[in-house]
Structures are given as C-alpha cells and as structure tokens.
Write a protein that holds these residues in place. Structure first.
Motif, PDB file in Angstrom:
ATOM      1  N   LEU A 191       0.857  -1.182   0.000  1.00 33.10           N
ATOM      2  CA  LEU A 191       0.000   0.000   0.000  1.00 33.10           C
ATOM      3  C   LEU A 191       0.890   1.229   0.000  1.00 33.10           C
ATOM      4  O   LEU A 191       2.082   1.150   0.303  1.00 33.10           O
ATOM      5  CB  LEU A 191      -0.947   0.013   1.202  1.00 33.10           C
ATOM      6  N   ALA A 192       0.309   2.376  -0.359  1.00 30.19           N
ATOM      7  CA  ALA A 192       1.088   3.618  -0.404  1.00 30.19           C
ATOM      8  C   ALA A 192       0.175   4.792  -0.108  1.00 30.19           C
ATOM      9  O   ALA A 192      -1.013   4.789  -0.484  1.00 30.19           O
ATOM     10  CB  ALA A 192       1.759   3.798  -1.762  1.00 30.19           C
ATOM     11  N   PHE A 193       0.725   5.788   0.559  1.00 26.35           N
ATOM     12  CA  PHE A 193       0.013   7.032   0.827  1.00 26.35           C
ATOM     13  C   PHE A 193       0.437   8.032  -0.238  1.00 26.35           C
ATOM     14  O   PHE A 193       1.602   8.430  -0.298  1.00 26.35           O
ATOM     15  CB  PHE A 193       0.342   7.535   2.230  1.00 26.35           C
ATOM     16  N   VAL A 194      -0.514   8.422  -1.085  1.00 29.07           N
ATOM     17  CA  VAL A 194      -0.184   9.206  -2.274  1.00 29.07           C
ATOM     18  C   VAL A 194      -1.158  10.365  -2.446  1.00 29.07           C
ATOM     19  O   VAL A 194      -2.177  10.463  -1.755  1.00 29.07           O
ATOM     20  CB  VAL A 194      -0.222   8.316  -3.539  1.00 29.07           C
ATOM     21  N   SER A 195      -0.817  11.217  -3.388  1.00 32.36           N
ATOM     22  CA  SER A 195      -1.727  12.280  -3.815  1.00 32.36           C
ATOM     23  C   SER A 195      -1.692  12.331  -5.328  1.00 32.36           C
ATOM     24  O   SER A 195      -0.668  12.691  -5.922  1.00 32.36           O
ATOM     25  CB  SER A 195      -1.289  13.631  -3.231  1.00 32.36           C
ATOM     26  N   LEU A 196      -2.802  11.948  -5.942  1.00 35.00           N
ATOM     27  CA  LEU A 196      -2.872  11.902  -7.404  1.00 35.00           C
ATOM     28  C   LEU A 196      -4.147  12.577  -7.886  1.00 35.00           C
ATOM     29  O   LEU A 196      -5.239  12.170  -7.486  1.00 35.00           O
ATOM     30  CB  LEU A 196      -2.867  10.462  -7.905  1.00 35.00           C
ATOM     31  N   PRO A 197      -4.032  13.612  -8.702  1.00 31.91           N
ATOM     32  CA  PRO A 197      -5.244  14.189  -9.280  1.00 31.91           C
ATOM     33  C   PRO A 197      -5.825  13.274 -10.352  1.00 31.91           C
ATOM     34  O   PRO A 197      -5.102  12.568 -11.046  1.00 31.91           O
ATOM     35  CB  PRO A 197      -4.737  15.502  -9.891  1.00 31.91           C
ATOM     36  N   GLY A 198      -7.126  13.273 -10.458  1.00 34.72           N
ATOM     37  CA  GLY A 198      -7.764  12.471 -11.491  1.00 34.72           C
ATOM     38  C   GLY A 198      -8.011  11.039 -11.059  1.00 34.72           C
ATOM     39  O   GLY A 198      -7.784  10.660  -9.907  1.00 34.72           O
ATOM     40  N   PRO A 199      -8.463  10.203 -11.984  1.00 34.82           N
ATOM     41  CA  PRO A 199      -8.811   8.816 -11.663  1.00 34.82           C
ATOM     42  C   PRO A 199      -7.583   7.973 -11.368  1.00 34.82           C
ATOM     43  O   PRO A 199      -6.461   8.323 -11.747  1.00 34.82           O
ATOM     44  CB  PRO A 199      -9.520   8.329 -12.936  1.00 34.82           C
ATOM     45  N   ALA A 200      -7.808   6.850 -10.710  1.00 37.33           N
ATOM     46  CA  ALA A 200      -6.708   5.944 -10.390  1.00 37.33           C
ATOM     47  C   ALA A 200      -6.177   5.286 -11.663  1.00 37.33           C
ATOM     48  O   ALA A 200      -6.936   4.983 -12.577  1.00 37.33           O
ATOM     49  CB  ALA A 200      -7.190   4.874  -9.417  1.00 37.33           C
ATOM     50  N   PRO A 201      -4.871   5.069 -11.750  1.00 37.88           N
ATOM     51  CA  PRO A 201      -4.310   4.384 -12.921  1.00 37.88           C
ATOM     52  C   PRO A 201      -4.748   2.918 -12.964  1.00 37.88           C
ATOM     53  O   PRO A 201      -5.252   2.377 -11.976  1.00 37.88           O
ATOM     54  CB  PRO A 201      -2.792   4.493 -12.708  1.00 37.88           C
ATOM     55  N   ASP A 202      -4.539   2.270 -14.095  1.00 36.55           N
ATOM     56  CA  ASP A 202      -4.862   0.847 -14.231  1.00 36.55           C
ATOM     57  C   ASP A 202      -4.099   0.039 -13.185  1.00 36.55           C
ATOM     58  O   ASP A 202      -2.913   0.268 -12.938  1.00 36.55           O
ATOM     59  CB  ASP A 202      -4.491   0.341 -15.626  1.00 36.55           C
ATOM     60  N   GLY A 203      -4.788  -0.898 -12.579  1.00 31.60           N
ATOM     61  CA  GLY A 203      -4.166  -1.775 -11.610  1.00 31.60           C
ATOM     62  C   GLY A 203      -4.100  -1.222 -10.208  1.00 31.60           C
ATOM     63  O   GLY A 203      -3.534  -1.856  -9.311  1.00 31.60           O
TER      64      GLY A 203
ATOM     65  N   PRO B 113       7.864  16.531 -11.175  1.00 28.97           N
ATOM     66  CA  PRO B 113       6.576  16.145 -11.777  1.00 28.97           C
ATOM     67  C   PRO B 113       5.987  14.838 -11.259  1.00 28.97           C
ATOM     68  O   PRO B 113       4.801  14.575 -11.470  1.00 28.97           O
ATOM     69  CB  PRO B 113       6.925  16.031 -13.273  1.00 28.97           C
ATOM     70  N   ASP B 114       6.767  14.011 -10.566  1.00 25.64           N
ATOM     71  CA  ASP B 114       6.221  12.792  -9.982  1.00 25.64           C
ATOM     72  C   ASP B 114       5.330  13.077  -8.777  1.00 25.64           C
ATOM     73  O   ASP B 114       4.567  12.207  -8.356  1.00 25.64           O
ATOM     74  CB  ASP B 114       7.356  11.862  -9.526  1.00 25.64           C
ATOM     75  N   TRP B 115       5.439  14.273  -8.204  1.00 23.68           N
ATOM     76  CA  TRP B 115       4.664  14.608  -7.004  1.00 23.68           C
ATOM     77  C   TRP B 115       3.241  14.992  -7.383  1.00 23.68           C
ATOM     78  O   TRP B 115       3.001  15.687  -8.375  1.00 23.68           O
ATOM     79  CB  TRP B 115       5.324  15.769  -6.271  1.00 23.68           C
ATOM     80  N   GLY B 116       2.288  14.584  -6.532  1.00 24.93           N
ATOM     81  CA  GLY B 116       0.887  14.881  -6.801  1.00 24.93           C
ATOM     82  C   GLY B 116       0.586  16.366  -6.816  1.00 24.93           C
ATOM     83  O   GLY B 116      -0.189  16.844  -7.660  1.00 24.93           O
ATOM     84  N   ALA B 117       1.183  17.147  -5.894  1.00 22.34           N
ATOM     85  CA  ALA B 117       0.919  18.585  -5.848  1.00 22.34           C
ATOM     86  C   ALA B 117       1.385  19.263  -7.127  1.00 22.34           C
ATOM     87  O   ALA B 117       0.719  20.182  -7.632  1.00 22.34           O
ATOM     88  CB  ALA B 117       1.605  19.201  -4.632  1.00 22.34           C
TER      89      ALA B 117
ATOM     90  N   TRP C 257      -6.206  19.263  -3.337  1.00 21.36           N
ATOM     91  CA  TRP C 257      -5.186  18.251  -3.072  1.00 21.36           C
ATOM     92  C   TRP C 257      -5.806  17.151  -2.225  1.00 21.36           C
ATOM     93  O   TRP C 257      -6.322  17.417  -1.147  1.00 21.36           O
ATOM     94  CB  TRP C 257      -4.027  18.931  -2.344  1.00 21.36           C
ATOM     95  N   GLU C 258      -5.773  15.928  -2.730  1.00 22.68           N
ATOM     96  CA  GLU C 258      -6.402  14.814  -2.031  1.00 22.68           C
ATOM     97  C   GLU C 258      -5.373  13.741  -1.713  1.00 22.68           C
ATOM     98  O   GLU C 258      -4.650  13.278  -2.593  1.00 22.68           O
ATOM     99  CB  GLU C 258      -7.527  14.210  -2.862  1.00 22.68           C
ATOM    100  N   VAL C 259      -5.313  13.359  -0.442  1.00 23.57           N
ATOM    101  CA  VAL C 259      -4.443  12.271  -0.012  1.00 23.57           C
ATOM    102  C   VAL C 259      -5.252  10.982  -0.005  1.00 23.57           C
ATOM    103  O   VAL C 259      -6.388  10.954   0.485  1.00 23.57           O
ATOM    104  CB  VAL C 259      -3.877  12.553   1.393  1.00 23.57           C
ATOM    105  N   SER C 260      -4.675   9.933  -0.560  1.00 20.10           N
ATOM    106  CA  SER C 260      -5.365   8.637  -0.644  1.00 20.10           C
ATOM    107  C   SER C 260      -4.408   7.515  -0.268  1.00 20.10           C
ATOM    108  O   SER C 260      -3.184   7.672  -0.309  1.00 20.10           O
ATOM    109  CB  SER C 260      -5.888   8.387  -2.063  1.00 20.10           C
ATOM    110  N   VAL C 261      -5.012   6.387   0.059  1.00 19.80           N
ATOM    111  CA  VAL C 261      -4.250   5.147   0.189  1.00 19.80           C
ATOM    112  C   VAL C 261      -4.378   4.411  -1.142  1.00 19.80           C
ATOM    113  O   VAL C 261      -5.491   4.160  -1.612  1.00 19.80           O
ATOM    114  CB  VAL C 261      -4.778   4.264   1.325  1.00 19.80           C
ATOM    115  N   ALA C 262      -3.258   4.088  -1.753  1.00 15.85           N
ATOM    116  CA  ALA C 262      -3.251   3.335  -3.008  1.00 15.85           C
ATOM    117  C   ALA C 262      -3.084   1.852  -2.702  1.00 15.85           C
ATOM    118  O   ALA C 262      -2.202   1.458  -1.930  1.00 15.85           O
ATOM    119  CB  ALA C 262      -2.122   3.820  -3.907  1.00 15.85           C
ATOM    120  N   LEU C 263      -3.952   1.045  -3.316  1.00 12.24           N
ATOM    121  CA  LEU C 263      -3.934  -0.405  -3.125  1.00 12.24           C
ATOM    122  C   LEU C 263      -4.038  -1.090  -4.487  1.00 12.24           C
ATOM    123  O   LEU C 263      -4.549  -0.491  -5.452  1.00 12.24           O
ATOM    124  CB  LEU C 263      -5.109  -0.857  -2.255  1.00 12.24           C
TER     125      LEU C 263
END
Length: 291
Positions: free
Chosen positions: A142-154, A196-200, A266-272
């Motif tokens: 799992l990872a704590f991330v910030s990504l704008p837009g929809p989740a990537p594939d997988g 550019p890898d950072w969500g912000a 800016w939205e923080v999410s858990v990526a799974l």
C-alpha cells in the motif's frame, strides 16, 4: 519454474548486476547465475543482455518481470493468509509514502511494529507517480499518495483527506498584502515547485493547463524544506497544499487562498492493488487510520 528462480531473476532485474543481486539474496554468484540460466532455458528466451559493464533486461525479461513480481507477491500473500487464520501475523509489509501527505506514517508504523514484531516492515519514499506504479507492479502493499484524477490501471484509491491549494510567497512579494490571490494573477511569475512525480506538482500543472496558460518553473525540488527555503529567499513563489504552508518553517512567509480554480483540491489517498483484497498486514495497518 520455482519461486526461488523468480526471486533471483527479480533481484538481478532490480540491481542490474549479478554480484549485487547475489549479495542481496545471500547466495553465491555462481549459484544465482546458474538459476537464471536454467530459467532462461525453461522459457526458451534470454532474459538479460549481459556485458562486462551492465546487465539489461531483454524484451522477454521485461515481460517476465511484471508477472514475476505479481507471482511473488501472491505467494507471500498466501503464506500470510494462512498465518492470519492461525491467529498470527507474519511476513512482510511494504509501504510507500510521498513526503508531507498529512498522514503520520511514522506513528502508524511504530504502532504496527509494536503490536506485530514478527512482520518485517519496509518503507519507500518517492513521488506518487512512482509509488502507484510500484503498487500496480506488486512491489508495494500500500502507499500514501496524492494523485489528481482517476486511479491508474491496476490501482484503486481510498481517499483519506482533502485540502485546498494555497499561494506561498515572500512577505515582500507584490501579492503578499492581499487577502487572497487569483490563479490568473500568477501569470508571468517564477515558480518553485516539486518534481513532476509529485501529486501537488501535477495538480498545479493541470490547473494552468486548464486555463491554457504557461508558467515558468525555474526551481524544481524533491523535498518540502528546500521549497520553503527557496521561497523564503525570494527566488520564486509556490502553489502548495495548505498543510505545507502551515509548517513552522513557513511561518515567516505569506500564504494566500487561491480563487478561480476551487476544484483544484489536493487529495491524499491510500493506493492499493485493484481487485485484490489487501493482505492481513496491510489490512491491519489500514485499520489504524480509523483512529
């Protein structure tokens, strides 16, 4: 094909070096090399291009790496699931985090380790784009991330917290005296921003792209404290999530709400991993977020 062969293959693919891979796996280099050659014979294709200076994946190797990583992750999950049925929590837990995601990851991991000392915990800090790729590839649980837009594939995202973006500038900046600033007022400014890898960074880039305007990012950094230092010395302005502007190091700077692009949050999410139930260790760590 054996799991050990896949483990050796992944180690070489990640280290790009047979000697380092052997040291990592605590085996002799000759034994590791023989295992990889046996795997290549079984698959009927070379997995690496070997030279005196480097080891690179072939096309077949690249195709195998993703599946091998997932297979090994599945094998670990199977062992952990059996242990969980027996009331035990063992194995490993790999966690990723982007810096300053407003989640006290250190406190979560400390609590987890105190309650489950038999689980080996690994932590990787990187930009959200890199972390979600590791999630999709089975390299992180799992990872704590910030990504704008929809989740990537997988990958699936579980929202944790939302914060507005604010302008951070030197007290002598032309906008510092106002109560707020419009995104359109930032045109022509010199910016300090994250990689550019950072969500912000991706969120700010998207805001300017939506307005069909360019901006000049002259100073690109990999950490929050350097960004604050550069703004403090008047080298540029920054658009950052509000928690960054509230850090003690930024106390002497001016932070202004931004208007005209309120949807840029800016939205923080858990990526799974998508479609898979988290392993027992990951589920346990996630349960701590409720508190």
């Amino acid at each position: 094909m054996e799991l050990r062969q896949l483990e050796y293959f992944v180690a070489v693919a990640e280290e790009r070096h047979f000697t380092r891979a052997a040291q990592r796996m605590l085996v002799s280099q000759s034994g590791l090399s023989a295992s990889v050659r046996a795997l290549e014979r079984e698959l009927g294709a070379p997995l690496f291009v070997r030279t005196t200076r480097s080891v690179e994946l072939t096309g077949a190797g690249k195709a195998l790496l993703q599946e091998a990583t997932r297979t090994l992750a599945g094998a670990r999950a199977a062992k952990e699931a059996v242990a969980a049925v027996q009331g035990l929590l063992r194995g490993s837990l790999s966690v990723g985090v982007e810096q300053c995601v407003t989640v006290d990851v250190a406190a979560l991991l400390a609590r987890f380790r105190a309650q489950h000392p038999d689980v080996e915990v690994h932590l990787r800090q990187a930009g959200s784009v890199v972390l979600v790729d590791d999630i999709a590839g089975g390299r992180l649980d799992l990872a704590f991330v910030s990504l704008p837009g929809p989740a990537p594939d997988g990958v699936r995202l579980l929202p944790v917290r939302r914060e507005p973006m604010v302008l951070l500038c030197h007290p002598d900046h032309r906008l510092a005296g106002g109560r707020q600033a419009a995104w359109t007022e930032l045109l022509g400014e010199t910016f300090v921003d994250f990689h550019p890898d950072w969500g912000a960074r991706r969120l700010t880039d998207r805001a300017f792209a939506a307005g069909r305007t360019d901006r000049h990012v002259a100073l690109e950094v990999y950490d929050v404290h350097t960004l604050i230092d550069l703004v403090r010395h008047g080298l540029g302005i920054a658009v950052v999530p509000r928690p960054i502007a509230r850090k003690p190091e930024a106390a002497t700077l001016c932070a202004l709400p931004l208007t005209g692009a309120e949807e840029q949050t800016w939205e923080v999410s858990v990526a799974l991993p998508a479609g898979d139930r988290p392993g027992p260790a990951a589920q346990e760590l996630l349960s701590y977020l409720d508190h």
